[in-house]
Write a protein that holds these residues in place. Structure first.
Motif, short mmCIF file in Angstrom:
data_model
loop_
_atom_site.label_atom_id
_atom_site.label_comp_id
_atom_site.label_asym_id
_atom_site.label_seq_id
_atom_site.Cartn_x
_atom_site.Cartn_y
_atom_site.Cartn_z
N GLU A 141 3.78 8.50 -10.90
CA GLU A 141 4.12 7.97 -12.22
C GLU A 141 2.94 8.11 -13.18
O GLU A 141 3.11 8.49 -14.34
CB GLU A 141 4.54 6.50 -12.11
CG GLU A 141 5.86 6.30 -11.42
CD GLU A 141 6.14 4.86 -11.02
OE1 GLU A 141 7.31 4.57 -10.73
OE2 GLU A 141 5.19 4.03 -10.98
N GLN A 142 1.75 7.84 -12.68
CA GLN A 142 0.53 7.97 -13.48
C GLN A 142 0.35 9.43 -13.92
O GLN A 142 0.04 9.70 -15.09
CB GLN A 142 -0.67 7.51 -12.66
CG GLN A 142 -1.99 7.65 -13.38
CD GLN A 142 -3.16 7.38 -12.46
OE1 GLN A 142 -3.22 7.93 -11.35
NE2 GLN A 142 -4.07 6.52 -12.89
N THR A 143 0.56 10.36 -13.01
CA THR A 143 0.42 11.78 -13.33
C THR A 143 1.45 12.21 -14.36
O THR A 143 1.13 12.93 -15.30
CB THR A 143 0.55 12.63 -12.04
OG1 THR A 143 -0.51 12.26 -11.16
CG2 THR A 143 0.48 14.12 -12.34
N PRO B 273 0.80 -1.24 0.00
CA PRO B 273 0.00 0.00 0.00
C PRO B 273 0.83 1.28 0.00
O PRO B 273 0.41 2.28 -0.58
CB PRO B 273 -0.84 -0.10 1.27
CG PRO B 273 -0.87 -1.55 1.62
CD PRO B 273 0.40 -2.15 1.09
N GLU B 274 2.01 1.26 0.60
CA GLU B 274 2.82 2.47 0.64
C GLU B 274 3.39 2.87 -0.72
O GLU B 274 3.91 3.97 -0.89
CB GLU B 274 3.95 2.35 1.69
CG GLU B 274 4.83 1.16 1.55
CD GLU B 274 4.36 -0.09 2.32
OE1 GLU B 274 5.13 -1.05 2.37
OE2 GLU B 274 3.23 -0.12 2.83
N ILE B 275 3.24 2.01 -1.72
CA ILE B 275 3.73 2.34 -3.07
C ILE B 275 2.74 3.22 -3.83
O ILE B 275 3.06 3.79 -4.87
CB ILE B 275 4.05 1.04 -3.86
CG1 ILE B 275 5.04 1.33 -4.98
CG2 ILE B 275 2.79 0.42 -4.44
CD1 ILE B 275 6.40 1.71 -4.54
N LEU B 276 1.53 3.36 -3.33
CA LEU B 276 0.48 4.08 -4.04
C LEU B 276 0.87 5.53 -4.36
O LEU B 276 0.58 6.02 -5.45
CB LEU B 276 -0.83 4.04 -3.26
CG LEU B 276 -2.04 4.63 -3.98
CD1 LEU B 276 -2.30 3.93 -5.31
CD2 LEU B 276 -3.28 4.53 -3.10
N LYS B 277 1.55 6.20 -3.45
CA LYS B 277 1.97 7.58 -3.70
C LYS B 277 2.90 7.64 -4.92
O LYS B 277 2.74 8.49 -5.79
CB LYS B 277 2.66 8.16 -2.46
CG LYS B 277 3.09 9.60 -2.61
CD LYS B 277 3.70 10.12 -1.32
CE LYS B 277 4.18 11.55 -1.49
NZ LYS B 277 4.86 12.04 -0.29
#
Length: 174
Positions: A134-136, A125-129
């Motif tokens: 990367e998505q942005t 879960p901590e990888i979400l940021k």
């Protein structure tokens, strides 16, 4: 394509710099910017020294060559520099560029779906940021880390001392 200087800085901003060997979140001996024995010498398990920032950067640039090549092989359509930078960052972290649905969507011409699929890779879960950044970058071209990264020490047992980290400006080295 090649990885841009902004992309190089962005990826380090996601990873951090540790100048001595440390154990990553899976307990694997690592040094620098995510360098493990699988990437080649030096072997962090036996390395006992402290790397200078220029040495860390040199090792990082060498390690990136295989990731850049893999992204170039997997992506069959023309992409922008920021899309490429986001894909290399994603691959450096996941190792999954060849099997990622986002690449299938991108190669099929659906960039919007590809951008959304960055978030398919959100464990732990901590990888979400990071994945959101990367998505942005992929979707909007906006780098998020301002050319800065955390320089973090590790103790002699390999435990990263996150609370002792400090932000550094990477423009001096990249």
């Amino acid at each position: 394509m090649t990885f841009s200087k902004d992309g190089l800085r962005e990826l380090i901003g996601h990873e951090a710099i540790v100048q001595t060997r440390y154990r990553d979140s899976k307990g694997i001996w690592t040094i620098g910017v995510g360098h493990t024995a699988n990437a080649g010498a030096p072997d962090p398990k036996t390395y006992r020294g402290e790397m200078s920032i220029p040495e860390v950067v040199e090792l990082y640039l060498d390690d990136l060559k295989s990731y850049i090549a893999a992204v170039n092989k997997a992506v069959k359509v023309k992409v922008s520099q920021t899309e490429f930078d986001a894909l290399v960052s994603f691959h450096f972290n996941t190792g999954g560029i060849a099997k990622a649905a986002l690449v299938t969507s991108l190669n099929a011409g659906d960039r919007k779906k590809a951008a959304a699929e960055f978030l398919n890779w959100k464990k732990p879960p901590e990888i979400l940021k990071r994945r959101t950044k990367e998505q942005t970058l992929f979707a909007t071209g906006a780098y998020q880390n301002g050319g800065k990264a955390n320089l973090v020490p590790a103790d002699t047992t390999g435990k990263v001392e996150w609370s002792k980290g400090k932000a550094i400006d990477l423009t001096k080295w990249l």
